[in-house]
Design a protein around this motif. Structure first.
Motif, PDB file in Angstrom:
ATOM      1  N   TYR A 110       0.826  -1.204   0.000  1.00  0.00           N
ATOM      2  CA  TYR A 110       0.000   0.000   0.000  1.00  0.00           C
ATOM      3  C   TYR A 110       0.864   1.260   0.000  1.00  0.00           C
ATOM      4  CZ  TYR A 110      -3.022   3.778   0.959  1.00  0.00           C
ATOM      5  OH  TYR A 110      -3.643   4.985   0.851  1.00  0.00           O
ATOM      6  N   VAL A 111       1.992   1.235   0.686  1.00  0.00           N
ATOM      7  CA  VAL A 111       2.887   2.403   0.709  1.00  0.00           C
ATOM      8  C   VAL A 111       3.276   2.772  -0.716  1.00  0.00           C
ATOM      9  CG1 VAL A 111       5.194   3.200   1.406  1.00  0.00           C
ATOM     10  CG2 VAL A 111       3.690   2.083   3.074  1.00  0.00           C
ATOM     11  N   GLU A 112       3.569   1.757  -1.530  1.00  0.00           N
ATOM     12  CA  GLU A 112       3.905   2.008  -2.937  1.00  0.00           C
ATOM     13  C   GLU A 112       2.715   2.614  -3.684  1.00  0.00           C
ATOM     14  OE1 GLU A 112       5.603  -1.383  -4.939  1.00  0.00           O
ATOM     15  OE2 GLU A 112       6.622  -1.985  -3.089  1.00  0.00           O
ATOM     16  N   ALA A 114       0.266   4.335  -2.388  1.00  0.00           N
ATOM     17  CA  ALA A 114       0.064   5.705  -1.895  1.00  0.00           C
ATOM     18  C   ALA A 114       1.055   6.664  -2.557  1.00  0.00           C
ATOM     19  CB  ALA A 114       0.202   5.746  -0.378  1.00  0.00           C
ATOM     20  N   ARG A 115       2.305   6.232  -2.703  1.00  0.00           N
ATOM     21  CA  ARG A 115       3.306   7.074  -3.367  1.00  0.00           C
ATOM     22  C   ARG A 115       2.868   7.367  -4.794  1.00  0.00           C
ATOM     23  NH1 ARG A 115       7.515   3.742  -3.730  1.00  0.00           N
ATOM     24  NH2 ARG A 115       7.678   3.759  -1.488  1.00  0.00           N
ATOM     25  N   VAL A 131      -4.010  10.888   1.158  1.00  0.00           N
ATOM     26  CA  VAL A 131      -3.069   9.869   0.702  1.00  0.00           C
ATOM     27  C   VAL A 131      -1.720  10.073   1.393  1.00  0.00           C
ATOM     28  CG1 VAL A 131      -1.885   8.893  -1.300  1.00  0.00           C
ATOM     29  CG2 VAL A 131      -4.253   9.663  -1.520  1.00  0.00           C
ATOM     30  N   ARG A 132      -1.297  11.314   1.495  1.00  0.00           N
ATOM     31  CA  ARG A 132      -0.017  11.639   2.123  1.00  0.00           C
ATOM     32  C   ARG A 132       0.011  11.159   3.578  1.00  0.00           C
ATOM     33  NH1 ARG A 132       0.246  16.347   0.307  1.00  0.00           N
ATOM     34  NH2 ARG A 132      -0.894  17.385   1.975  1.00  0.00           N
ATOM     35  N   SER A 134      -1.758   8.711   4.961  1.00  0.00           N
ATOM     36  CA  SER A 134      -1.668   7.244   5.015  1.00  0.00           C
ATOM     37  C   SER A 134      -0.254   6.796   4.655  1.00  0.00           C
ATOM     38  CB  SER A 134      -2.712   6.595   4.100  1.00  0.00           C
ATOM     39  OG  SER A 134      -2.419   6.841   2.737  1.00  0.00           O
ATOM     40  N   HIS A 135       0.353   7.445   3.683  1.00  0.00           N
ATOM     41  CA  HIS A 135       1.718   7.113   3.289  1.00  0.00           C
ATOM     42  C   HIS A 135       2.689   7.372   4.438  1.00  0.00           C
ATOM     43  CE1 HIS A 135       5.663   7.788   1.371  1.00  0.00           C
ATOM     44  NE2 HIS A 135       5.262   6.809   0.569  1.00  0.00           N
ATOM     45  N   ARG A 136       2.530   8.485   5.122  1.00  0.00           N
ATOM     46  CA  ARG A 136       3.419   8.838   6.225  1.00  0.00           C
ATOM     47  C   ARG A 136       3.345   7.799   7.351  1.00  0.00           C
ATOM     48  NH1 ARG A 136       3.260  11.044  11.034  1.00  0.00           N
ATOM     49  NH2 ARG A 136       1.023  11.403  11.055  1.00  0.00           N
ATOM     50  N   SER A 139       4.369   4.159   6.077  1.00  0.00           N
ATOM     51  CA  SER A 139       5.820   4.087   5.835  1.00  0.00           C
ATOM     52  C   SER A 139       6.553   3.923   7.160  1.00  0.00           C
ATOM     53  CB  SER A 139       6.327   5.352   5.132  1.00  0.00           C
ATOM     54  OG  SER A 139       5.824   5.437   3.837  1.00  0.00           O
TER      55      SER A 139
END
Length: 159
Positions: A110-112, A114-115, A131-132, A134-136, A139
């Protein structure tokens, strides 16, 4: 607890129900949670569908569906015995490790995604804010697991 110090039937079923309640919060059907709880503490550790059905009070049809799900999730495995047609189920010794590893891999995937989502809408746009975030957070979680020591061995748990 019974007078012998071992849990009584009502205590056992109450614990099985607690397991089901915890797993139902993650979308696991109650029958699957009860099955998992039962298989974690039953004796013998391998049980037939009939034994499980009787223990947790589930219909065989519902139990079959839920055993299939638990098997697919690799929490429970099917076993046969030489000369018998009965299938037995048990919680695998490494089931929890496999489940956690799969969940970590899912978070990393999911991190990928989200990026890629931030690249799609622009990383600093208002559209990317959710999205940012969730990525933060995810990650960070992937880094925590990457830096974590391996799980303790059974002998380490007992010391």
């Amino acid at each position: 607890m019974s007078e012998s110090g071992s849990p009584g039937w009502e205590d056992t079923l109450a614990w099985v129900e607690r397991v089901a309640t915890i797993f139902s919060a993650d979308g696991i059907p109650p029958i699957a949670g009860r099955t998992l709880g039962w298989l974690m503490i039953c004796d013998p550790p391998e049980q037939s569908a009939g034994q499980i059905s009787t223990a947790i009070g589930a219909s065989r049809a519902s139990l079959t569906t839920n055993l299939r799900m638990l098997t697919t999730m690799e929490l429970v495995s099917r076993r046969t015995r030489a000369g018998e047609r009965t299938v037995y189920y048990r919680v695998d010794d490494d089931a929890w490790y496999k489940v956690v590893q799969r969940q970590i891999a899912g978070v990393a995937s999911y991190v990928e995604v989200a990026r890629d989502g931030m690249d799609l809408v622009g990383p600093d746009t208002p559209r990317a804010a959710r999205v940012r975030e969730s990525h933060r957070v995810l990650s960070w979680l992937v880094r925590v697991f990457a830096d974590a020591p391996p799980p303790p061995s059974e002998t380490e748990d007992r010391s």
